[in-house]
Each structure stands twice: as structure tokens, then as C-alpha cells.
Design an enzyme around this catalytic site. Structure first.
Site, PDB file in Angstrom:
ATOM      1  N   ASP A 103     -14.099  16.497  11.846  1.00 23.08           N
ATOM      2  CA  ASP A 103     -13.757  17.284  10.672  1.00 23.08           C
ATOM      3  C   ASP A 103     -12.238  17.192  10.504  1.00 23.08           C
ATOM      4  O   ASP A 103     -11.512  16.886  11.453  1.00 23.08           O
ATOM      5  CB  ASP A 103     -14.206  18.735  10.882  1.00 23.08           C
ATOM      6  CG  ASP A 103     -13.766  19.650   9.762  1.00 23.08           C
ATOM      7  OD1 ASP A 103     -14.023  19.318   8.595  1.00 23.08           O
ATOM      8  OD2 ASP A 103     -13.157  20.696  10.060  1.00 23.08           O
ATOM      9  N   ASP A 150      -9.964  19.529   8.123  1.00 17.41           N
ATOM     10  CA  ASP A 150      -9.205  20.759   7.908  1.00 17.41           C
ATOM     11  C   ASP A 150      -9.412  21.756   9.040  1.00 17.41           C
ATOM     12  O   ASP A 150     -10.546  22.077   9.411  1.00 17.41           O
ATOM     13  CB  ASP A 150      -9.603  21.386   6.574  1.00 17.41           C
ATOM     14  CG  ASP A 150      -9.284  20.463   5.412  1.00 17.41           C
ATOM     15  OD1 ASP A 150      -8.158  19.936   5.374  1.00 17.41           O
ATOM     16  OD2 ASP A 150     -10.164  20.249   4.557  1.00 17.41           O
TER      17      ASP A 150
END
Length: 218
Positions: A7, A9
Site C-alpha cells: 500500500d 499512503d
């Protein structure tokens, strides 16, 4: 090859690029400051609470792409990368990516943030494979709509399955690193889920399931 999925953010980045892009647009006077900031803050709180309407948010976040020229957008993106993104890439994040690269793993970033914002960030990590929400383009211009399925919640799993088929890869030995309970569908799909600076909900789930918890930021 083993797939290492990240991922973006609040995982590889010590912040949220989607939210920061909105803040940058406000600071530069590119959007209506007060109204845009209120909406940006509302959507971010909805995301953290797990109740984000991804299509409503994408229509909001893609509007500046629709309303401005590509020349201006690219100039602003370069400035955004330098001022907002590079300062929140930690040495620990780079080391994690390099550990998997040195192991010969296939590296992939998967994010709900749109590809216009995230493609140069993936390049900063030297990661060629990116699954991001795709802004629709017609005749070289952004329409303000999403093309296909946003890579959010179950959409990350669906988009990853398409990517696996296209690249003749599988999930044997796979890793996924994420900070958010919104990513539970994908964390539950891989062989090695890792919670990175997890939010409160994900932290509790990771401890219950004996998943690895990693602190990359702060």
C-alpha cells in the site's frame, strides 16, 4: 517469483498523498480554498472511519484534473512531489522495498489514490508495477470520471486478480504491507499480511490474528 505488494499512503509514505494533493491545490490557490478543504477533510475522515463512498470521493478529487490543462497539471505535480512527497519517504520505507528487491521479489504498489498522483511516487521507489485508481481520459484530457473499478477495499483484490492473470503471476509466498483496516480484503488474501503503523482497528485485528506489525514511521 514471490510478489511483494505495498500500500502507498501511510504505509510506504508517512502521510496520505491523496489528502496532501488536495492540501497542495488549496495552498496554491488552484481550487476554492475553504470549500475544497472542508470537503477534503470530510472525505479523509470518512476514509479513516471505513465509510468512504469511493465514487463520490473520486468525482471530487478528479475534478481539478478535468478543469486544468495537462501542462499545468504536470508542472504542479512536479512541485507537489518535491515539496510534499519526498519529505515523507523515510529511509525505513526505502530499506523495506530494497529488502524485497534484493530477494528477487516482484514489487507492486496498490493504492486507491489515482494514477496521476501516484505514478511518479512509484518511480521514486523504483517500482515499475502500479495498480491505482485510473482517471478516465478522452482525447488526451481527463474527464473527471473513473475508468474501471477503483482499487479500494475489495476493489484492490479484484484489480490484483486481473493483474495476476495479465502477468502470469500468483500469490504463492506473497506479502502485503498496509496501515489500514480498509485493506482487510487484500490482507486476508496474501500469505504474509503485515500491518504497518496500523490504525486502531487494524492493530487490534493484527494482534488477534498474530500478524506481523511493523513500525516504519515515527
Amino acid at each position: 517469483m514471490t510478489l511483494a505488494i505495498f500500500d502507498l499512503d501511510n504505509t510506504l509514505l508517512a502521510g496520505d498523498s491523496d489528502y496532501l494533493w488536495g492540501e497542495f491545490l488549496v495552498e496554491r490557490g488552484i481550487v476554492d480554498g475553504k470549500a475544497y478543504k472542508l470537503e477534503n477533510d470530510r472525505f479523509y475522515q470518512d476514509y479513516k472511519a471505513g465509510r468512504l463512498d469511493i465514487f463520490e470521493f473520486q468525482r471530487f478529487s478528479l475534478r481539478p484534473l478535468r478543469d486544468n490543462t495537462m501542462e499545468n497539471l504536470l508542472d504542479w505535480r512536479r512541485e507537489f512531489l518535491e515539496s510534499k512527497i519526498l519529505p515523507i519517504i523515510s529511509p525505513q520505507s526505502r530499506q523495506l522495498v530494497e529488502k524485497h528487491r534484493n530477494a528477487g521479489d516482484t514489487l507492486l504498489i496498490i493504492t486507491a489514490t489515482n494514477a496521476f498522483v501516484t505514478s511518479p511516487i512509484a518511480q521514486q521507489f523504483g517500482i515499475d508495477h502500479l495498480i491505482a485508481t485510473e482517471p478516465e481520459r478522452l482525447d488526451g484530457h481527463y474527464t473527471g470520471e473513473v475508468e474501471g473499478e477503483p482499487s479500494f477495499k475489495q476493489g484492490k483484490v479484484n484489480r490484483l486478480r486481473d493483474w495476476l492473470h495479465d502477468h502470469q503471476e500468483d500469490l504463492r509466498g506473497s506479502w502485503f504491507y498496509s496501515d489500514s483496516h480498509n485493506d482487510l480484503p487484500l490482507l486476508e488474501t496474501v500469505e504474509h499480511p503485515v500491518a504497518v503503523n496500523p490504525d486502531e482497528i487494524l492493530s487490534g485485528i493484527a494482534r488477534e490474528r498474530n500478524w506481523r506489525i511493523l513500525q516504519l514511521h515515527g
